[in-house]
Design a protein around this motif. Structure first.
Motif, PDB file in Angstrom:
ATOM      1  N   ASP A  62       0.817  -1.203   0.000  1.00 39.31           N
ATOM      2  CA  ASP A  62       0.000   0.000   0.000  1.00 39.31           C
ATOM      3  C   ASP A  62       0.860   1.266   0.000  1.00 39.31           C
ATOM      4  O   ASP A  62       0.539   2.245   0.688  1.00 39.31           O
ATOM      5  CB  ASP A  62      -0.884   0.023   1.251  1.00 39.31           C
ATOM      6  CG  ASP A  62      -2.344  -0.121   0.877  1.00 39.31           C
ATOM      7  OD1 ASP A  62      -2.662   0.015  -0.324  1.00 39.31           O
ATOM      8  OD2 ASP A  62      -3.167  -0.376   1.785  1.00 39.31           O
ATOM      9  N   GLY A  63       1.960   1.205  -0.700  1.00 36.11           N
ATOM     10  CA  GLY A  63       2.826   2.376  -0.821  1.00 36.11           C
ATOM     11  C   GLY A  63       3.758   2.622   0.353  1.00 36.11           C
ATOM     12  O   GLY A  63       4.558   3.555   0.316  1.00 36.11           O
ATOM     13  N   LYS A  64       3.628   1.789   1.399  1.00 35.26           N
ATOM     14  CA  LYS A  64       4.477   2.024   2.580  1.00 35.26           C
ATOM     15  C   LYS A  64       5.548   0.945   2.710  1.00 35.26           C
ATOM     16  O   LYS A  64       5.251  -0.255   2.598  1.00 35.26           O
ATOM     17  CB  LYS A  64       3.617   2.045   3.853  1.00 35.26           C
ATOM     18  CG  LYS A  64       2.852   3.371   3.996  1.00 35.26           C
ATOM     19  CD  LYS A  64       1.957   3.384   5.217  1.00 35.26           C
ATOM     20  CE  LYS A  64       0.741   2.527   4.983  1.00 35.26           C
ATOM     21  NZ  LYS A  64      -0.377   2.672   5.861  1.00 35.26           N
ATOM     22  N   ASP A  65       6.762   1.368   2.947  1.00 40.04           N
ATOM     23  CA  ASP A  65       7.889   0.448   3.111  1.00 40.04           C
ATOM     24  C   ASP A  65       7.640  -0.425   4.344  1.00 40.04           C
ATOM     25  O   ASP A  65       7.483   0.092   5.457  1.00 40.04           O
ATOM     26  CB  ASP A  65       9.166   1.285   3.288  1.00 40.04           C
ATOM     27  CG  ASP A  65      10.420   0.423   3.280  1.00 40.04           C
ATOM     28  OD1 ASP A  65      10.333  -0.776   3.649  1.00 40.04           O
ATOM     29  OD2 ASP A  65      11.476   0.947   2.912  1.00 40.04           O
ATOM     30  N   VAL A  66       7.605  -1.741   4.149  1.00 42.74           N
ATOM     31  CA  VAL A  66       7.283  -2.625   5.283  1.00 42.74           C
ATOM     32  C   VAL A  66       8.325  -2.528   6.397  1.00 42.74           C
ATOM     33  O   VAL A  66       8.018  -2.730   7.573  1.00 42.74           O
ATOM     34  CB  VAL A  66       7.104  -4.117   4.875  1.00 42.74           C
ATOM     35  CG1 VAL A  66       5.925  -4.279   3.943  1.00 42.74           C
ATOM     36  CG2 VAL A  66       8.360  -4.693   4.264  1.00 42.74           C
ATOM     37  N   MET A  67       9.561  -2.209   6.029  1.00 42.71           N
ATOM     38  CA  MET A  67      10.610  -2.135   7.049  1.00 42.71           C
ATOM     39  C   MET A  67      10.430  -0.918   7.958  1.00 42.71           C
ATOM     40  O   MET A  67      11.070  -0.824   8.998  1.00 42.71           O
ATOM     41  CB  MET A  67      11.996  -2.116   6.391  1.00 42.71           C
ATOM     42  CG  MET A  67      12.333  -3.409   5.656  1.00 42.71           C
ATOM     43  SD  MET A  67      12.112  -4.887   6.664  1.00 42.71           S
ATOM     44  CE  MET A  67      13.469  -4.695   7.801  1.00 42.71           C
ATOM     45  N   HIS A  68       9.568   0.008   7.560  1.00 42.42           N
ATOM     46  CA  HIS A  68       9.307   1.177   8.405  1.00 42.42           C
ATOM     47  C   HIS A  68       8.034   1.007   9.215  1.00 42.42           C
ATOM     48  O   HIS A  68       7.545   1.958   9.804  1.00 42.42           O
ATOM     49  CB  HIS A  68       9.208   2.451   7.549  1.00 42.42           C
ATOM     50  CG  HIS A  68      10.496   2.774   6.859  1.00 42.42           C
ATOM     51  ND1 HIS A  68      10.576   3.633   5.782  1.00 42.42           N
ATOM     52  CD2 HIS A  68      11.756   2.322   7.082  1.00 42.42           C
ATOM     53  CE1 HIS A  68      11.841   3.693   5.373  1.00 42.42           C
ATOM     54  NE2 HIS A  68      12.570   2.917   6.144  1.00 42.42           N
ATOM     55  N   GLN A  69       7.470  -0.219   9.199  1.00 43.47           N
ATOM     56  CA  GLN A  69       6.219  -0.419   9.926  1.00 43.47           C
ATOM     57  C   GLN A  69       6.417  -1.375  11.100  1.00 43.47           C
ATOM     58  O   GLN A  69       7.312  -2.219  11.068  1.00 43.47           O
ATOM     59  CB  GLN A  69       5.160  -0.984   8.980  1.00 43.47           C
ATOM     60  CG  GLN A  69       4.757   0.015   7.903  1.00 43.47           C
ATOM     61  CD  GLN A  69       3.752  -0.586   6.943  1.00 43.47           C
ATOM     62  OE1 GLN A  69       2.672  -1.015   7.342  1.00 43.47           O
ATOM     63  NE2 GLN A  69       4.117  -0.642   5.686  1.00 43.47           N
ATOM     64  N   ASP A  70       5.566  -1.236  12.079  1.00 43.82           N
ATOM     65  CA  ASP A  70       5.617  -2.117  13.236  1.00 43.82           C
ATOM     66  C   ASP A  70       5.196  -3.530  12.804  1.00 43.82           C
ATOM     67  O   ASP A  70       4.100  -3.710  12.274  1.00 43.82           O
ATOM     68  CB  ASP A  70       4.667  -1.549  14.303  1.00 43.82           C
ATOM     69  CG  ASP A  70       4.492  -2.528  15.443  1.00 43.82           C
ATOM     70  OD1 ASP A  70       5.494  -3.162  15.826  1.00 43.82           O
ATOM     71  OD2 ASP A  70       3.359  -2.667  15.944  1.00 43.82           O
ATOM     72  N   PRO A  71       6.066  -4.524  12.996  1.00 43.04           N
ATOM     73  CA  PRO A  71       5.761  -5.870  12.487  1.00 43.04           C
ATOM     74  C   PRO A  71       4.471  -6.466  13.050  1.00 43.04           C
ATOM     75  O   PRO A  71       3.757  -7.175  12.331  1.00 43.04           O
ATOM     76  CB  PRO A  71       6.958  -6.712  12.913  1.00 43.04           C
ATOM     77  CG  PRO A  71       7.945  -5.824  13.547  1.00 43.04           C
ATOM     78  CD  PRO A  71       7.399  -4.442  13.627  1.00 43.04           C
TER      79      PRO A  71
END
Ligand code: ADP
Ligand code: ADP
Length: 228
Positions: A62-71
């Motif tokens: 969804d356009g957001k880098d997964v590495m910048h999200q809370d797992p």
């Protein structure tokens, strides 16, 4: 919906499971990732919900880098269905299905309605099944419930890794039919790993063929059948 940009995964022992992969999965698409054992399918899938972290490259959901999200939040928003679904044995079918909705704070009434609606969708009578325990269900019924659990909180994205691999051929076929029907109704985005070409041809809008960590072909089932 998912975008891999030049993604490489090298495990600590030096195995390069995925090599400079580029792949976009569009919203609402049903994509099968297929290829021989060891070609990097599972690794690719697990990088989407951060069960595996890439060595290099970027993955966007969804356009957001997964590495910048809370797992933990990421994994609650993305459904994940594997062969060993592992329903919780001490929880009823209803409790198993409503697990993520409960974690998300849905109230009891809303959870109950959702559970009944989902059970009915796959022809499991809610009156009969909602208060049963997993051990009282057949393998095929348990796997159905596993799929429902993944769908319960209405995720937009569903990752599936050989979800029907352990089932007998007849049960597998009926679950494939059900999944295809669910997909047609709910328009979810599905990334589905299999090594079974018949399964991929039956389910997918698009088939991505992998070999040695790389994509070697990407097209519709018709394209794949036409190619040599
Ligand atoms: P597939 O799903 O296509 O069978 P995998 O992604 O599971 O492929 O594996 C790709 C390659 O990475 C294989 O050579 C496999 O042995 C290796 N591999 C997978 N997981 C690990 C791990 N945790 N540590 C080291 N190597 C791994
Ligand atoms: P807690 O906050 O209690 O640690 P978790 O988010 O770790 O909760 O989830 C608890 C259980 O629910 C875990 O076993 C996990 O595998 C399962 N789970 C979490 N998210 C999902 C999901 N989207 N689909 C299916 N199962 C999930």
């Amino acid at each position: 919906m998912i975008r891999f940009e030049d993604v490489t995964k090298e495990y600590p022992d030096g195995t390069r499971a995925v090599n400079r992969l580029n792949l976009t999965v569009n919203r609402g698409e049903f994509v099968c990732l297929i290829g021989p054992s060891g070609c990097g399918k599972t690794t690719t899938l697990k990088m989407v919900n951060r069960l595996v972290e890439p060595t290099s490259g970027r993955i966007y959901v969804d356009g957001k880098d997964v590495m910048h999200q809370d797992p933990v939040r990421l994994r609650r928003s993305i459904a994940y269905v594997i062969q060993q679904i592992g329903l919780f044995p001490h929880m009823t079918i209803a409790e198993n299905i409503a697990l993520v909705p409960r974690l998300l704070g849905w109230d009891a009434e809303r959870r109950r309605r959702r559970v009944d609606e989902l059970l009915a969708l796959v022809d499991l009578d809610p009156e009969v099944y909602r208060n049963r325990y997993p051990r009282e269900l057949s393998g095929g019924q348990q796997q159905r419930v596993g799929v429902l659990r993944a769908l319960a909180a209405e995720p937009d994205l569903i990752l599936m890794d050989e979800p029907f691999g352990a089932l007998d051929p007849i049960t597998r076929e009926s679950l494939q039919d059900e999944l295809k029907k669910l997909q047609a109704r709910l328009h979810k985005t599905i990334l589905f790993v299999t090594h079974d070409m018949d399964e991929a041809l039956k389910l997918a809008d698009r088939i991505v063929l992998m070999k040695d960590g790389e994509i070697v072909q990407d097209g519709s089932p018709e394209d794949l059948l036409r190619s040599p």
